[in-house]
Enzyme design. Structure first.
Site, mmCIF file in Angstrom:
data_model
loop_
_atom_site.group_PDB
_atom_site.id
_atom_site.type_symbol
_atom_site.label_atom_id
_atom_site.label_comp_id
_atom_site.label_asym_id
_atom_site.label_seq_id
_atom_site.Cartn_x
_atom_site.Cartn_y
_atom_site.Cartn_z
ATOM 1 N N LYS A 1 42.977 57.389 35.167
ATOM 2 C CA LYS A 1 42.697 55.967 35.418
ATOM 3 C C LYS A 1 43.216 55.468 36.611
ATOM 4 O O LYS A 1 44.133 55.294 37.127
ATOM 5 C CB LYS A 1 43.370 55.014 34.300
ATOM 6 N N ARG B 1 38.543 57.581 22.960
ATOM 7 C CA ARG B 1 39.523 58.640 23.480
ATOM 8 C C ARG B 1 38.927 59.877 23.594
ATOM 9 O O ARG B 1 38.210 60.627 22.735
ATOM 10 C CB ARG B 1 40.792 58.859 22.561
ATOM 11 N N ARG C 1 42.842 45.227 28.789
ATOM 12 C CA ARG C 1 42.014 44.940 27.485
ATOM 13 C C ARG C 1 42.888 45.013 26.361
ATOM 14 O O ARG C 1 44.080 45.505 26.389
ATOM 15 C CB ARG C 1 40.817 45.900 27.567
HETATM 16 C C1 BTN Z 1 42.199 47.231 31.547
HETATM 17 O O1 BTN Z 1 41.913 48.134 31.778
HETATM 18 O O2 BTN Z 1 42.917 47.138 30.518
HETATM 19 C C2 BTN Z 1 41.629 45.961 32.328
HETATM 20 C C3 BTN Z 1 42.778 45.652 33.464
HETATM 21 C C4 BTN Z 1 42.111 44.577 34.229
HETATM 22 C C5 BTN Z 1 43.102 43.927 35.170
HETATM 23 C C6 BTN Z 1 42.971 42.942 36.147
HETATM 24 S S1 BTN Z 1 43.958 42.794 37.443
HETATM 25 C C7 BTN Z 1 43.078 41.195 37.714
HETATM 26 C C8 BTN Z 1 42.688 40.523 36.645
HETATM 27 N N1 BTN Z 1 43.736 39.557 36.239
HETATM 28 C C9 BTN Z 1 44.185 40.213 35.002
HETATM 29 O O3 BTN Z 1 45.168 39.587 34.505
HETATM 30 N N2 BTN Z 1 43.659 41.164 34.388
HETATM 31 C C10 BTN Z 1 42.606 41.572 35.443
#
Ligand code: BTN
Length: 337
Positions: A193, A331, A128
């Protein structure tokens, strides 16, 4: 309807090494019907992907630890046959830029059906807010699911929270207990996390909405991977920390797909209301002092859960304020226990 299963096979060399045992160069060359030099080149390629293959003089090669490669049969075994019917395609890849990007580049599945894509390794995994998603080869689950909502995007703000509920349930099935959710969609274990969700949307005004739901889960983490991820300021955990053993990646992946497919049909029918109580029970920050970061300012207050639309409720000196996901991030205030 049968699910179409496609995939790029991992190099056979990796399949042979995946047991973590010692294999002589000669035996590998014979099994693969190639020269010893070709085996050595293959080993270098695996190392280039971050796989810890050691070479023991005059003995052979081995992986530091056994590796469970993605396996369509084992993933399917975790999916209820009714949910399997919703799945149009299950694609397992060896490497890809991003599973989300791959599905976004494809045509949307028809309403009520889903396409899934998983990869052993993502070269440009996305998180994100433009962040990178880092996961070493074979250590996590990187999964995307493509779905079309008949009624467009108007009710989708809370989808990411329902995804969090589905993922927490799936991890419980895989033996990882004690999951909590940090608004809007981080999956936590003991305030660290363990996974994240990235939802991307393509919608036309008044038309159906195509969403790609990306889920990244740390299944196991080496000390080096932990260091690399934590250098970005995020405290991390892995499913292995929460399950007291070595969890099966295929079980985790299959359970997540199963729970997502179940959730999507229910979310489409009943909305976030059907998931709100469970989300609240898993809320990591309710009643705790937090900081809400907006584009241009930062607010302090006490987290008070979410409303029926999945918006965050923040109690401040000037009353309760609500924030929708996408416009704010949250946060925990340092020092809070
Ligand atoms: C986050 O916490 O920032 C979100 C992470 C999401 C990661 C997943 S892995 C599968 C899919 N493909 C990506 O490029 N991102 C999501």
């Amino acid at each position: 309807m049968a699910v179409s299963i496609t995939g790029v096979d991992p190099p056979l060399l990796l399949v042979l090494l995946a047991d973590g045992r010692l294999h002589s160069g000669e035996a590998l060359a014979k099994k693969l019907d190639v020269s010893r030099a070709a085996v050595w080149k293959g080993i270098e390629r695996l190392r280039g992907l971050g796989l810890p293959v050691s070479a023991l003089a005059r003995q052979g090669y081995r992986l530091a630890d056994p590796l469970e490669l993605l396996d369509a049969q084992r993933i399917r075994a975790e999916i209820d046959p009714r949910h399997l019917q919703q799945l149009r395609a299950l694609e397992l890849l060896f490497e890809v830029d991003s599973t989300n990007t791959r599905l976004l580049d494809r045509s949307a599945p028809p309403a009520g059906r889903a396409d899934a894509c998983l990869s052993e390794l993502q070269h440009a995994g996305r998180g994100r807010r433009g962040r990178r998603w880092i996961a070493p080869f074979g250590a996590g689950v990187a999964l995307s699911l493509s779905w079309t909502f008949r009624d467009g995007a108007s009710t989708l703000a809370a989808l990411s929270l329902a995804v969090g509920v589905a993922v927490a349930r799936a991890l419980g099935r895989a033996g990882a207990h004690g999951m909590t959710l940090k608004w809007p969609n981080d999956i936590w274990f003991e305030s660290r996390k363990i996974g994240g969700v990235l939802i991307e949307l393509r919608a036309e005004a008044g038309g159906p909405a195509h969403v790609v739901i990306g889920v990244g889960i740390n299944v196991t983490l080496t000390a080096e991977a932990r260091r690399e991820i934590e250098s970005s300021g995020v405290a991390v955990a892995a499913v292995a920390d929460a399950s007291g053993g070595l969890p099966s990646r295929n079980l985790v992946a299959g359970a997540i797909l199963d729970e997502l497919l179940s959730m999507l049909a229910r979310f489409e029918r009943d909305g976030f209301g059907a998931f709100r109580d469970t989300w609240t029970a898993l809320d990591a920050l309710s009643g705790r002092p937090v900081q809400v970061l907006l584009a241009e300012k930062c607010l302090y207050g006490t987290a008070r859960g979410v409303d029926r639309d999945g918006a965050l409720l923040l109690e401040t000196a000037s009353g309760v304020q609500r924030f929708v996901s996408g416009e704010a991030s949250l946060r925990l205030i340092e020092g809070d226990t």
